[in-house]
Design a protein around this motif. Structure first.
Motif, mmCIF file in Angstrom:
data_model
loop_
_atom_site.group_PDB
_atom_site.id
_atom_site.type_symbol
_atom_site.label_atom_id
_atom_site.label_comp_id
_atom_site.label_asym_id
_atom_site.label_seq_id
_atom_site.Cartn_x
_atom_site.Cartn_y
_atom_site.Cartn_z
ATOM 1 N N ASP A 146 17.940 45.555 -35.294
ATOM 2 C CA ASP A 146 18.682 44.408 -34.747
ATOM 3 C C ASP A 146 18.993 44.634 -33.267
ATOM 4 N N LYS A 147 17.957 44.866 -32.497
ATOM 5 C CA LYS A 147 18.120 45.186 -31.085
ATOM 6 C C LYS A 147 18.761 44.022 -30.326
ATOM 7 N N VAL A 148 19.646 44.360 -29.407
ATOM 8 C CA VAL A 148 20.351 43.370 -28.584
ATOM 9 C C VAL A 148 20.113 43.711 -27.117
ATOM 10 N N HIS A 149 19.328 42.883 -26.443
ATOM 11 C CA HIS A 149 19.095 43.083 -25.021
ATOM 12 C C HIS A 149 20.292 42.573 -24.226
ATOM 13 N N ILE A 150 20.411 43.009 -22.989
ATOM 14 C CA ILE A 150 21.482 42.518 -22.116
ATOM 15 C C ILE A 150 21.440 40.996 -22.028
ATOM 16 N N HIS A 151 20.248 40.403 -21.954
ATOM 17 C CA HIS A 151 20.151 38.936 -21.936
ATOM 18 C C HIS A 151 20.731 38.331 -23.217
ATOM 19 N N ASP A 152 20.547 38.994 -24.349
ATOM 20 C CA ASP A 152 21.101 38.504 -25.610
ATOM 21 C C ASP A 152 22.624 38.578 -25.590
ATOM 22 N N LEU A 184 27.820 35.737 -25.212
ATOM 23 C CA LEU A 184 29.100 35.519 -24.534
ATOM 24 C C LEU A 184 29.255 34.044 -24.157
ATOM 25 N N LEU A 185 28.219 33.484 -23.555
ATOM 26 C CA LEU A 185 28.291 32.071 -23.157
ATOM 27 C C LEU A 185 28.451 31.174 -24.376
ATOM 28 N N HIS A 186 27.736 31.482 -25.454
ATOM 29 C CA HIS A 186 27.837 30.671 -26.662
ATOM 30 C C HIS A 186 29.263 30.667 -27.213
ATOM 31 N N LEU A 187 29.888 31.826 -27.233
ATOM 32 C CA LEU A 187 31.265 31.911 -27.730
ATOM 33 C C LEU A 187 32.219 31.090 -26.874
ATOM 34 N N LEU A 188 31.878 30.898 -25.611
ATOM 35 C CA LEU A 188 32.696 30.086 -24.704
ATOM 36 C C LEU A 188 32.305 28.607 -24.738
ATOM 37 N N GLY A 189 31.377 28.268 -25.621
ATOM 38 C CA GLY A 189 30.974 26.876 -25.736
ATOM 39 C C GLY A 189 29.903 26.457 -24.750
ATOM 40 N N LEU A 190 29.164 27.422 -24.209
ATOM 41 C CA LEU A 190 28.143 27.139 -23.209
ATOM 42 C C LEU A 190 26.767 27.531 -23.735
ATOM 43 N N ASP A 191 25.823 26.616 -23.630
ATOM 44 C CA ASP A 191 24.439 26.876 -24.000
ATOM 45 C C ASP A 191 23.757 27.574 -22.825
ATOM 46 N N HIS A 192 23.320 28.803 -23.026
ATOM 47 C CA HIS A 192 22.774 29.578 -21.905
ATOM 48 C C HIS A 192 21.505 28.949 -21.349
ATOM 49 N N GLU A 193 20.814 28.116 -22.116
ATOM 50 C CA GLU A 193 19.615 27.462 -21.609
ATOM 51 C C GLU A 193 19.935 26.177 -20.838
ATOM 52 N N ARG A 194 21.133 25.640 -21.042
ATOM 53 C CA ARG A 194 21.550 24.415 -20.344
ATOM 54 C C ARG A 194 22.398 24.712 -19.114
ATOM 55 N N LEU A 195 23.032 25.874 -19.086
ATOM 56 C CA LEU A 195 23.870 26.232 -17.943
ATOM 57 C C LEU A 195 22.959 26.718 -16.821
ATOM 58 N N THR A 196 22.473 25.784 -16.012
ATOM 59 C CA THR A 196 21.497 26.103 -14.973
ATOM 60 C C THR A 196 21.986 25.622 -13.614
ATOM 61 N N TYR A 197 21.349 26.151 -12.593
ATOM 62 C CA TYR A 197 21.627 25.727 -11.220
ATOM 63 C C TYR A 197 20.306 25.713 -10.467
ATOM 64 N N ARG A 198 20.023 24.596 -9.832
ATOM 65 C CA ARG A 198 18.755 24.472 -9.120
ATOM 66 C C ARG A 198 18.887 25.063 -7.715
ATOM 67 N N VAL A 204 14.703 33.759 -18.205
ATOM 68 C CA VAL A 204 13.861 33.009 -19.137
ATOM 69 C C VAL A 204 13.887 33.672 -20.520
ATOM 70 N N ALA A 205 14.934 34.409 -20.809
ATOM 71 C CA ALA A 205 15.023 35.154 -22.063
ATOM 72 C C ALA A 205 16.380 34.917 -22.700
ATOM 73 N N GLY A 206 16.729 35.772 -23.643
ATOM 74 C CA GLY A 206 18.042 35.726 -24.266
ATOM 75 C C GLY A 206 18.079 34.918 -25.541
ATOM 76 N N ARG A 207 18.692 35.525 -26.572
ATOM 77 C CA ARG A 207 18.953 34.798 -27.810
ATOM 78 C C ARG A 207 20.404 35.033 -28.200
ATOM 79 N N VAL A 208 21.022 34.041 -28.798
ATOM 80 C CA VAL A 208 22.391 34.182 -29.278
ATOM 81 C C VAL A 208 22.383 35.032 -30.549
ATOM 82 N N VAL A 209 23.225 36.053 -30.580
ATOM 83 C CA VAL A 209 23.303 36.937 -31.755
ATOM 84 C C VAL A 209 24.283 36.294 -32.731
ATOM 85 N N HIS A 210 23.790 35.334 -33.492
ATOM 86 C CA HIS A 210 24.640 34.574 -34.417
ATOM 87 C C HIS A 210 25.214 35.473 -35.509
ATOM 88 N N GLU A 211 24.559 36.593 -35.777
ATOM 89 C CA GLU A 211 25.005 37.466 -36.857
ATOM 90 C C GLU A 211 26.393 38.051 -36.615
#
Length: 477
Positions: A430-436, A441-455, A466-473
């Protein structure tokens, strides 16, 4: 006779001779992109006002307890019986291709582990006070990163990148959620280190300036002397300062009417306004005179060993309950830190004595005040340490597998997640990368890490690249 090639120059020659060239054309396009991004993205989401999350959050704020230098997971929260059994023997598998330095045979932990609480989680004797709070901890034992050097690893942990200047995670959270208190910053870092990336670890990079961390002192300043720089203005009374800012606002409105607005200028004016309001609020937040004797004692302010870090932890609680979204507390000094390439026992014991009591006090205090349920506490360093010895009694850097823990803020309490191998070198289960970790962290704060963007510069950036998964477990239902 006229030559046609002189009368009709090539496109390359025309661009060169007109001093434009492709660089200037590209620059104009990038500036236009930045202007559009600033006007559409940064204005509605800066750090100066509260913003709605993407979805219902489990946490409202974060306290990051950063242990600079890389505490050894093998000597704190990741017990390895085979490491004790095989002390002095060679590692029975290959070491990483890229290592910070050479290491030798296996080195057993000099501390004993015991199981604590109803969850029965093993904790070493280095942390007797935190061990009593183990039923509140969610211990991730399978973190891994990409960089074995302090500078790159710190930047990776704080910004998601070890190669480019990027906004810090505190800045991203300030950008996404803003502050709950108009008189305080969204992001405060207490006694931060100035080494290994320094200000970039709490900077905002291309995000609005109001999102960057506000430092209280730095690692070379005792916490009882840590202050926000230039918080006082002895030359002008507040009434005159208010008149100056009102005049500046009038001039800015005129400028907006003529030019359509300048986000960078707006950010500077917002920072002036915040600095003015902070003059009253920040000194009160740092004033501990109203705290009870019991609280002062619990945090260890009565003991010179724990007083410095204890004050930082108490300030973190006070700032968090006043609406600061992200508070970072850094344990660091100029001599030992958690970077024990030698004298592991002496160095880790010194460090643990300084932080164990204050961390446990912070967890108990947040819980007693009803704050732990929506405050996410994160503990850890930039990497772990090797199970193999460096010199006689040290451990080298190890980003291949290490431990961090979380508490409160919607994570499952009293569990461990993931695992390293039998000797603690590599994350294997169950490896957890820094991106994960960042995505979670963002998910727990109510933020979707794929939607929180800045151009910026023609690309949509985010904390998790371009990585990262939420560790729902690890998230409580």
């Amino acid at each position: 006779m006229d030559r046609p090639d002189l009368l009709l120059p090539s496109r390359r020659r025309m661009l060169r001779d007109s001093a434009a060239g492709f660089g200037l054309v590209a620059l104009a396009a990038m500036l236009a992109d930045d202007a559009r991004a600033s006007s559409s993205s940064s204005s509605p989401r800066d750090g100066s006002s509260p913003k709605p999350p993407h979805f219902e959050p489990k946490a409202k704020r974060v306290i990051f307890l950063f242990m600079k230098g890389g505490p050894s997971h093998l000597d704190t929260f990741d017990e390895k019986p085979l490491l004790r059994r095989d002390d002095g023997k060679p590692l029975p598998f290959a070491k990483p291709r890229v290592q910070f330095a050479e290491t030798g045979a296996l080195l057993a932990s000099p501390w004993r582990f015991r199981r604590h609480g109803e969850s029965g989680q093993p904790v070493s004797s280095l942390f007797p006070n935190v061990a009593r709070c183990v039923d509140d901890l969610c211990i991730i034992k399978s973190l891994h990163g990409t960089n074995p050097a302090h500078g790159g690893a710190l930047l990776k942990l704080h910004t998601g990148s070890d190669t480019f200047v990027r906004p810090s995670m505190g800045a991203w959270i300030a950008y996404g959620l803003g502050t709950e208190n108009q008189n305080l910053p969204a992001f405060v870092t207490i006694c931060p280190t100035l080494a290994h990336g320094g200000v970039r670890n709490w900077g905002s990079a291309f995000l609005p300036a109001s999102c960057q961390g506000t430092p209280l002192g730095n690692a070379s300043v005792p916490s009882d002397q840590a202050r926000v720089g230039y918080i006082d203005n002895p030359r002008f009374p507040r009434r005159l300062q208010r008149e100056q800012l009102d005049l500046l606002a009038d001039l800015h409105r005129n400028h907006q009417a003529l030019t359509g607005g300048d986000p960078a200028l707006e950010g500077r004016i917002a920072s002036f306004e915040l600095a003015f309001r902070m003059q009253a609020e920040m000194p009160e937040a740092q004033d501990l005179s109203g705290e009870s004797r019991a609280t002062i004692r619990d945090y260890g302010l009565d003991d010179p060993v724990t007083a410095d870090f204890g004050r930082q932890c108490l300030l973190a609680r006070r700032l968090s309950e006043r609406g600061v979204r992200f508070v970072q507390v850094t344990h660091s000094d100029t001599n030992v830190q958690w970077d024990q390439h030698s004298n592991l026992k002496q160095g880790h014991e010194k460090n643990a004595r300084e932080v164990d009591r204050p961390i446990a006090a912070l967890l108990r205090d947040l819980k007693a005040r009803g704050l732990l349920e929506d405050t996410l506490v994160l503990w850890g360093g930039e990497f772990g340490r090797t199970p193999t010895a460096q010199g006689k009694d040290g451990r080298d850097h190890n980003p291949e597998g290490f431990t961090m823990w979380l508490a409160g803020g919607g994570v499952k309490p009293g569990i461990s997640f993931g695992a390293t191998d039998d000797y603690g070198y590599y994350a294997v289960e169950d490896k957890v990368h820094i991106h994960d970790l960042h995505a979670t962290l963002l998910h727990l704060l109510g933020l979707d890490h794929e939607r929180l963007t800045y151009r910026h510069a023609g690309r949509d950036f985010r904390l998790t690249d371009v990585a990262g998964r939420v560790v729902h477990e690890i998230i409580a239902s």
